[in-house]
Design a protein around this motif. Structure first.
Motif, mmCIF file in Angstrom:
data_model
loop_
_atom_site.group_PDB
_atom_site.id
_atom_site.type_symbol
_atom_site.label_atom_id
_atom_site.label_comp_id
_atom_site.label_asym_id
_atom_site.label_seq_id
_atom_site.Cartn_x
_atom_site.Cartn_y
_atom_site.Cartn_z
ATOM 1 N N SER A 299 2.211 3.243 -14.593
ATOM 2 C CA SER A 299 3.718 3.309 -13.469
ATOM 3 C C SER A 299 4.622 2.276 -13.766
ATOM 4 O O SER A 299 4.203 1.363 -14.579
ATOM 5 N N ASN A 300 5.704 2.471 -13.114
ATOM 6 C CA ASN A 300 6.718 1.287 -12.972
ATOM 7 C C ASN A 300 6.144 0.270 -12.118
ATOM 8 O O ASN A 300 5.539 0.716 -10.839
ATOM 9 N N LEU A 301 6.430 -0.713 -12.139
ATOM 10 C CA LEU A 301 6.231 -1.956 -11.397
ATOM 11 C C LEU A 301 6.876 -1.891 -9.846
ATOM 12 O O LEU A 301 8.374 -1.906 -9.869
ATOM 13 N N LEU A 302 6.208 -1.920 -8.617
ATOM 14 C CA LEU A 302 7.025 -2.039 -7.567
ATOM 15 C C LEU A 302 7.054 -3.671 -6.935
ATOM 16 O O LEU A 302 6.041 -4.264 -6.757
ATOM 17 N N GLN A 303 7.913 -4.070 -7.098
ATOM 18 C CA GLN A 303 7.952 -5.544 -6.647
ATOM 19 C C GLN A 303 7.700 -5.721 -5.198
ATOM 20 O O GLN A 303 8.037 -4.786 -4.384
ATOM 21 N N ASN A 304 7.484 -7.051 -4.742
ATOM 22 C CA ASN A 304 7.073 -7.097 -3.220
ATOM 23 C C ASN A 304 7.782 -8.360 -2.790
ATOM 24 O O ASN A 304 7.190 -9.685 -3.255
ATOM 25 N N ARG A 305 9.087 -8.328 -2.214
ATOM 26 C CA ARG A 305 9.750 -9.488 -1.996
ATOM 27 C C ARG A 305 8.927 -10.734 -1.046
ATOM 28 O O ARG A 305 9.075 -11.849 -0.950
ATOM 29 N N THR A 306 8.245 -10.065 -0.207
ATOM 30 C CA THR A 306 7.532 -10.684 0.802
ATOM 31 C C THR A 306 6.653 -11.505 0.160
ATOM 32 O O THR A 306 6.298 -12.788 0.220
ATOM 33 N N LEU A 307 5.707 -11.019 -0.805
ATOM 34 C CA LEU A 307 4.413 -11.846 -1.507
ATOM 35 C C LEU A 307 5.476 -13.006 -2.370
ATOM 36 O O LEU A 307 4.880 -14.065 -2.607
ATOM 37 N N ASN A 308 6.371 -12.310 -3.056
ATOM 38 C CA ASN A 308 7.110 -13.187 -3.753
ATOM 39 C C ASN A 308 7.689 -14.443 -3.357
ATOM 40 O O ASN A 308 7.295 -15.461 -3.921
ATOM 41 N N GLN A 309 8.212 -14.328 -2.236
ATOM 42 C CA GLN A 309 8.763 -15.675 -1.350
ATOM 43 C C GLN A 309 7.409 -16.419 -0.902
ATOM 44 O O GLN A 309 7.588 -17.655 -1.168
ATOM 45 N N VAL A 310 6.068 -16.111 -0.826
ATOM 46 C CA VAL A 310 4.928 -16.835 -0.317
ATOM 47 C C VAL A 310 4.622 -17.451 -1.546
ATOM 48 O O VAL A 310 4.509 -18.658 -1.532
ATOM 49 N N MET A 311 4.449 -16.994 -2.571
ATOM 50 C CA MET A 311 4.267 -17.509 -3.940
ATOM 51 C C MET A 311 5.195 -18.656 -4.471
ATOM 52 O O MET A 311 4.873 -19.575 -4.781
ATOM 53 N N ALA A 447 4.114 -7.276 4.052
ATOM 54 C CA ALA A 447 4.062 -7.023 2.477
ATOM 55 C C ALA A 447 3.784 -5.550 2.457
ATOM 56 O O ALA A 447 4.219 -4.697 1.655
ATOM 57 N N LYS A 448 2.630 -4.869 3.436
ATOM 58 C CA LYS A 448 2.347 -3.710 3.368
ATOM 59 C C LYS A 448 3.469 -2.845 3.951
ATOM 60 O O LYS A 448 3.546 -1.690 3.417
ATOM 61 N N ALA A 449 4.115 -3.197 4.902
ATOM 62 C CA ALA A 449 5.299 -2.421 5.213
ATOM 63 C C ALA A 449 6.510 -2.381 4.388
ATOM 64 O O ALA A 449 7.029 -1.077 3.976
ATOM 65 N N GLU A 450 6.511 -3.284 3.728
ATOM 66 C CA GLU A 450 7.645 -3.352 2.412
ATOM 67 C C GLU A 450 7.150 -2.375 1.304
ATOM 68 O O GLU A 450 7.880 -1.654 1.005
ATOM 69 N N LEU A 451 5.717 -2.402 1.004
ATOM 70 C CA LEU A 451 5.368 -1.329 -0.050
ATOM 71 C C LEU A 451 5.364 0.043 0.325
ATOM 72 O O LEU A 451 6.061 0.857 -0.370
ATOM 73 N N LEU A 452 5.272 0.409 1.716
ATOM 74 C CA LEU A 452 5.625 1.417 2.222
ATOM 75 C C LEU A 452 7.007 2.098 2.059
ATOM 76 O O LEU A 452 7.240 3.110 1.915
ATOM 77 N N GLU A 453 7.989 1.224 2.226
ATOM 78 C CA GLU A 453 9.380 1.289 2.488
ATOM 79 C C GLU A 453 9.658 1.643 0.738
ATOM 80 O O GLU A 453 10.697 2.514 0.509
ATOM 81 N N ARG A 454 9.128 0.837 0.067
ATOM 82 C CA ARG A 454 9.574 1.087 -1.510
ATOM 83 C C ARG A 454 8.855 2.318 -2.204
ATOM 84 O O ARG A 454 9.722 2.960 -2.834
ATOM 85 N N ARG A 455 7.831 2.847 -1.654
ATOM 86 C CA ARG A 455 7.257 4.137 -1.920
ATOM 87 C C ARG A 455 7.924 5.263 -1.467
ATOM 88 O O ARG A 455 8.003 6.406 -1.967
ATOM 89 N N GLY A 456 8.982 5.020 -0.343
ATOM 90 C CA GLY A 456 9.941 5.944 0.086
ATOM 91 C C GLY A 456 8.792 7.163 0.813
ATOM 92 O O GLY A 456 9.304 8.323 0.778
ATOM 93 N N GLY A 457 7.888 6.723 1.280
ATOM 94 C CA GLY A 457 6.980 7.633 1.912
ATOM 95 C C GLY A 457 5.904 8.488 1.026
ATOM 96 O O GLY A 457 5.178 9.186 1.471
#
Length: 475
Positions: A299-311, A447-457
């Motif tokens: 698949s194409n990679l889905l970034q997660n800004r929440t986790l990126n900022q923690v890292m 981060a989980k909420a962001e993933l759901l949003e990026r997947r667009g449901g």
């Protein structure tokens, strides 16, 4: 002692063991789905550390799961240990010199011997933190084979082995340090096998049907297709069977392997269908029979800004990567073997940090802007994990600045002091990020909420159809 200080002390003690494990795997250099000895080294060490081992995950003999802890969030570290074909290289050599013990064979031209080792010891460091602090979590290390051309994690994702993970952490060796903030391309790989009819190429050519002609016509057709596909798409091919060595025989069988990439899964699938149509046309033109074998996909990679900022915050807290003057000199020697374009490709995105200077060793930190999300025009099976659970990655400098991936220079530096220093730093980053997530559980929820949003449901849909067998199970 703070968590960061404790991590630094822990890894100072563990760094000789890390170097020994990474160097052993570097020497083995096993290809996709054949990483038997490399996987065993990881399994034995994690078992000795008290982890529960599940072998043969997803039906893959070289995939495994190591777990410690019985309650709390599931934090997963993704490890790889496969090599690349044809990149065998003498360690430390400043010219392309295949190693005398296995000339022409595989080599770690993408640093996966370091990648798997850092993730392994990050899991052990988190285990140590939990024992010391009393915090609760289920620590997992996923032994992931066949990233290089095999999409091991995609097959593992299809089997559901990541479904209960709360967050996944990994990294990739590079010649600079920063958050892996780029998206990647989805891809599909398939074999196109043409079956014709043999005949004497001079006496009775009219009775033959050339499978090689079909392959060549397919390649020409795909080349015309390139003008009419998205600019961020890529199509590559390799002729894996040209039909034999005798030009006076009309080739009865020929085969070409295609890798189709596009920005998103559905775009890769649409482009793959067009490539198949070109192949069907080539078969029709040459009166050959076409066989299409779906090999793998990711698949194409889905970034997660929440986790990126923690890292990123943990990278800042750890400070600059420091190596001794001898490693600086060695890195300079390797950098001198590179083409200026190699160095420029890495320098341009880091212009604000470099300020006109090109270092032999990148000791700083690439800035991270959550509002900027570029595309890395490659692919990774980490992407399939990113569709299932929030996933974060780091780049960490392990090679002379500008060293390109999949090069002999990368293999040659794989046992250097710089490679070992970067590997230890990567383990610190991964472990520190995991600890920060335990201390800020709301970030996991975000981060989980962001993933759901990026997947667009949309739920995760594996790009490898259910009926496609694992590569090593095909007859």
């Amino acid at each position: 002692m703070s968590a960061v200080e404790h991590l630094q002390d822990f890894f100072q003690q563990q760094s000789p063991r890390m170097a020994a494990l990474a160097d052993s795997i570097w020497s083995l250099a096993e290809l996709r789905y054949a990483e038997t000895a490399s996987a065993r080294l990881h399994i034995d060490a994690l078992e000795q550390a008290g982890f529960r081992i599940t072998r043969g995950v997803a039906g893959i003999p070289t995939a495994f799961l190591a777990e410690w802890g019985d309650e709390g969030p599931v934090l997963a570290f993704l490890g790889e240990y496969d090599a690349l074909s044809g990149l065998n290289q003498q360690s430390g050599a400043l010219v392309c010199t295949p190693s005398t013990d296995s000339p022409g064979l595989a080599g770690h031209g993408c640093g996966h011997h370091l990648l798997g080792t850092s993730a392994h010891f990050a899991a052990v460091a988190l285990q140590e933190h939990l024992r010391r602090s009393g915090a609760k979590a289920r620590v997992r290390y996923y032994g992931c084979p066949a990233e290089e051309g095999g999409s091991g994690k995609t097959f593992m994702a299809r089997a559901g082995v990541f479904d209960d993970v709360d967050a996944a952490l990994t990294w990739h060796p590079a010649s600079f340090t920063g958050v892996f903030s780029q998206s990647t391309l989805a891809n599909i790989q398939a074999k196109f096998i043409f079956h014709g009819k043999a005949s004497h190429a001079a006496h009775s050519p009219h009775l033959g049907r050339s499978a090689l002609d079909a392959v060549e016509l397919m390649n020409v057709g795909v080349n015309y297709l390139r003008e009419h596909m998205p600019t961020d798409a890529r199509v590559h091919y390799a002729i894996t069977d040209s039909g034999g060595l005798s030009p006076n025989v009309v080739q009865a069988r020929a085969e070409v392997l295609y890798l189709v990439r596009a920005a998103r899964n559905h775009e890769a699938a649409a482009l793959y269908e067009r490539v198949q149509n070109v192949a069907r046309g080539a078969a029709l033109m040459t009166d050959c029979r076409l066989e299409i074998v779906f090999d793998k996909a990711c698949s194409n990679l889905l970034q997660n800004r929440t986790l990126n900022q923690v890292m990123y915050a943990q990278m800042q807290a750890l400070g600059p990567l420091r190596v001794d003057p001898g490693q600086h000199r060695l890195a300079g020697d390797f950098q001198a073997t590179l083409d200026s374009n190699d160095v420029d490709q890495v320098s341009r995105p880091l212009a604000s940090v470099l300020r006109g200077k090109v270092p032999a060793v990148f000791e700083g930190l690439a800035p991270y802007d959550p509002a900027v999300e570029d595309t890395l025009f490659g692919s990774t099976d980490v992407a399939d994990v990113s569709w299932i659970t929030p996933t974060v990655q780091a780049w960490v400098a392990c090679y002379a600045f500008g060293t390109p991936l999949h090069s002999w220079q990368m293999v040659s530096q794989g046992q250097s002091g710089l490679a070992h220093a970067g590997m230890v730093r990567a383990a610190q980053v991964l472990a520190a990020t995991a600890i920060a997530l335990l201390e800020q559980p709301e970030r996991i929820a975000q981060a989980k909420a962001e993933l759901l949003e990026r997947r667009g449901g949309r739920p995760y849909a594996c790009p490898i159809p259910a009926e496609v067998p694992l590569p090593f199970m095909r007859g």
